[in-house]
Design a protein around this motif. Sequence first.
Motif, PDB file in Angstrom:
ATOM      1  N   ALA A  26       0.848  -1.186   0.000  1.00 20.12           N
ATOM      2  CA  ALA A  26       0.000   0.000   0.000  1.00 20.12           C
ATOM      3  C   ALA A  26       0.883   1.234   0.000  1.00 20.12           C
ATOM      4  CB  ALA A  26      -0.914   0.017   1.226  1.00 20.12           C
ATOM      5  N   THR A  27       0.468   2.230  -0.758  1.00 14.31           N
ATOM      6  CA  THR A  27       1.187   3.500  -0.810  1.00 14.31           C
ATOM      7  C   THR A  27       0.319   4.577  -0.198  1.00 14.31           C
ATOM      8  OG1 THR A  27       0.379   3.833  -3.075  1.00 14.31           O
ATOM      9  CG2 THR A  27       2.577   2.874  -2.806  1.00 14.31           C
TER      10      THR A  27
ATOM     11  N   ASN B 243      11.057   1.832   3.285  1.00 17.54           N
ATOM     12  CA  ASN B 243       9.651   2.099   2.954  1.00 17.54           C
ATOM     13  C   ASN B 243       9.250   3.540   3.250  1.00 17.54           C
ATOM     14  OD1 ASN B 243       9.769  -0.658   2.612  1.00 17.54           O
ATOM     15  ND2 ASN B 243       7.806  -1.058   3.585  1.00 17.54           N
ATOM     16  N   ILE B 244      10.192   4.348   3.696  1.00 13.86           N
ATOM     17  CA  ILE B 244       9.932   5.745   4.038  1.00 13.86           C
ATOM     18  C   ILE B 244      10.550   6.620   2.948  1.00 13.86           C
ATOM     19  CG2 ILE B 244      10.213   7.548   5.767  1.00 13.86           C
ATOM     20  CD1 ILE B 244      10.646   5.270   7.824  1.00 13.86           C
ATOM     21  N   HIS B 245       9.714   7.429   2.311  1.00 13.70           N
ATOM     22  CA  HIS B 245      10.156   8.206   1.150  1.00 13.70           C
ATOM     23  C   HIS B 245       9.889   9.699   1.376  1.00 13.70           C
ATOM     24  CE1 HIS B 245      10.305   4.357  -1.137  1.00 13.70           C
ATOM     25  NE2 HIS B 245       9.215   4.075  -0.427  1.00 13.70           N
ATOM     26  N   PRO B 246      10.690  10.347   2.228  1.00 15.10           N
ATOM     27  CA  PRO B 246      10.478  11.782   2.457  1.00 15.10           C
ATOM     28  C   PRO B 246      10.942  12.609   1.271  1.00 15.10           C
ATOM     29  CG  PRO B 246      12.434  11.048   3.608  1.00 15.10           C
ATOM     30  CD  PRO B 246      11.812   9.812   3.006  1.00 15.10           C
ATOM     31  N   MET B 247      10.410  13.799   1.153  1.00 10.95           N
ATOM     32  CA  MET B 247      10.866  14.719   0.120  1.00 10.95           C
ATOM     33  C   MET B 247      12.238  15.266   0.508  1.00 10.95           C
ATOM     34  SD  MET B 247       7.428  16.865  -0.871  1.00 10.95           S
ATOM     35  CE  MET B 247       6.328  16.248  -2.166  1.00 10.95           C
TER      36      MET B 247
ATOM     37  N   GLU C 249      12.429   9.750  -7.963  1.00 14.53           N
ATOM     38  CA  GLU C 249      12.153   8.665  -7.022  1.00 14.53           C
ATOM     39  C   GLU C 249      10.782   8.048  -7.285  1.00 14.53           C
ATOM     40  OE1 GLU C 249      12.106   7.598  -2.251  1.00 14.53           O
ATOM     41  OE2 GLU C 249      12.781   9.569  -2.922  1.00 14.53           O
ATOM     42  N   LEU C 250       9.798   8.881  -7.545  1.00 13.51           N
ATOM     43  CA  LEU C 250       8.461   8.365  -7.851  1.00 13.51           C
ATOM     44  C   LEU C 250       8.457   7.576  -9.153  1.00 13.51           C
ATOM     45  CD1 LEU C 250       6.164  11.389  -6.889  1.00 13.51           C
ATOM     46  CD2 LEU C 250       6.762   9.395  -5.512  1.00 13.51           C
ATOM     47  N   GLN C 251       9.164   8.074 -10.158  1.00 16.40           N
ATOM     48  CA  GLN C 251       9.232   7.371 -11.442  1.00 16.40           C
ATOM     49  C   GLN C 251       9.838   5.994 -11.260  1.00 16.40           C
ATOM     50  OE1 GLN C 251      11.438  10.168 -13.827  1.00 16.40           O
ATOM     51  NE2 GLN C 251       9.620  11.309 -14.461  1.00 16.40           N
ATOM     52  N   ALA C 252      10.888   5.909 -10.449  1.00 17.89           N
ATOM     53  CA  ALA C 252      11.544   4.621 -10.230  1.00 17.89           C
ATOM     54  C   ALA C 252      10.672   3.688  -9.405  1.00 17.89           C
ATOM     55  CB  ALA C 252      12.897   4.838  -9.539  1.00 17.89           C
ATOM     56  N   PHE C 253      10.060   4.204  -8.355  1.00 20.45           N
ATOM     57  CA  PHE C 253       9.266   3.350  -7.478  1.00 20.45           C
ATOM     58  C   PHE C 253       8.061   2.774  -8.205  1.00 20.45           C
ATOM     59  CE2 PHE C 253       5.839   2.526  -4.499  1.00 20.45           C
ATOM     60  CZ  PHE C 253       6.476   1.786  -3.510  1.00 20.45           C
ATOM     61  N   PHE C 254       7.370   3.599  -8.980  1.00 16.00           N
ATOM     62  CA  PHE C 254       6.164   3.160  -9.665  1.00 16.00           C
ATOM     63  C   PHE C 254       6.437   2.643 -11.077  1.00 16.00           C
ATOM     64  CE2 PHE C 254       4.398   5.957  -6.406  1.00 16.00           C
ATOM     65  CZ  PHE C 254       3.284   5.250  -5.987  1.00 16.00           C
TER      66      PHE C 254
ATOM     67  N   PHE D 208       1.734   9.291 -14.461  1.00 17.13           N
ATOM     68  CA  PHE D 208       1.718   9.799 -13.089  1.00 17.13           C
ATOM     69  C   PHE D 208       1.594   8.628 -12.115  1.00 17.13           C
ATOM     70  CE2 PHE D 208       1.410  14.405 -13.341  1.00 17.13           C
ATOM     71  CZ  PHE D 208       1.118  14.597 -14.679  1.00 17.13           C
ATOM     72  N   PRO D 209       2.155   8.771 -10.925  1.00 12.97           N
ATOM     73  CA  PRO D 209       1.973   7.727  -9.915  1.00 12.97           C
ATOM     74  C   PRO D 209       0.523   7.658  -9.467  1.00 12.97           C
ATOM     75  CG  PRO D 209       2.976   9.672  -8.937  1.00 12.97           C
ATOM     76  CD  PRO D 209       2.924   9.923 -10.419  1.00 12.97           C
ATOM     77  N   VAL D 210       0.111   6.469  -9.079  1.00 15.09           N
ATOM     78  CA  VAL D 210      -1.242   6.277  -8.545  1.00 15.09           C
ATOM     79  C   VAL D 210      -1.088   5.776  -7.110  1.00 15.09           C
ATOM     80  CG1 VAL D 210      -3.430   5.055  -8.772  1.00 15.09           C
ATOM     81  CG2 VAL D 210      -2.181   5.777 -10.823  1.00 15.09           C
ATOM     82  N   PHE D 211      -1.348   6.659  -6.167  1.00 13.37           N
ATOM     83  CA  PHE D 211      -1.240   6.312  -4.755  1.00 13.37           C
ATOM     84  C   PHE D 211      -2.553   5.708  -4.265  1.00 13.37           C
ATOM     85  CE2 PHE D 211       1.830   9.814  -5.244  1.00 13.37           C
ATOM     86  CZ  PHE D 211       2.965   9.240  -4.679  1.00 13.37           C
TER      87      PHE D 211
END
Length: 251
Positions: free
Chosen positions: A49-50, A112-116, A133-138, A145-148
């Motif tokens: 879960a994100t 699992n912690i992704h702070p700005m 970071e978002l591009q790599a994670f998703f 776009f990422p889907v949280f």
Amino acid sequence: MPNAGGYFTTFPQTAMNQVICPDLDTLTAQALMLIQKRVFAAIDQQGRATLVLAGGSTPRRLYEHIATQSWPWHQIHLFWGDERFVPPDHPDSNYRMVRETWLDRVTFPAGNIHPMPTVPLTPEAAAAAYEQELQAFFALKPGEFPVFDVILLGMGEDGHTASLFPQTAALQVCDRAVTVGHKGNEPRLTLTIPTLNFGRCVIFMVAGANKAHAYRQVTAAQPAGEQYPAALIRPQGGDLWWLVESTVLQH
């Protein structure tokens, strides 16, 4: 944890689910219940879960309550909707607030912690780094776009949400997931409107009589989004929830 109470209404013209809560404790209980349901459903469906976290004073108690839960932390990834451009140990840091109220109290995997990121980068470089970071994670392709799974938001008395402030350039950014927002001359990092609108479940937590005017404007039949940016958040295919303390409606 107090019992979750409140009553549900829907704004047909905006597809907004509204829960009116008599006090902050009830609002917190409602948020915890809804987030837990969505987080566990995402884990069941996709193994993880994100969750996008909000800063500000209203969600502090929520994070303290989440820290008492026995959730599968190793299957939950945390992101931030916005961040003040200060060091991570600064008193104004949203990351620091979450760490003190939640993360320092449980065994949460550091990966699992992704702070700005913030200083010593420039705001523009920090926004680009979080975008990457978002591009790599998703595993995003160009233009995606990422889907949280869950996005938690607040609203200021001026109608801003995340760090999307009225009449600012950040409201126009539609080709990136992350941008630089401004509160006056103060730079901040923020997810963009398209990113927030791709969320599967977007939850606003709003408390305090000082939010009454902005809330009326945001929930109007034809809200002025440039002046009240929270009105621009309308998830595409996701759910939109407004958890509102009753004092917001009494003025």
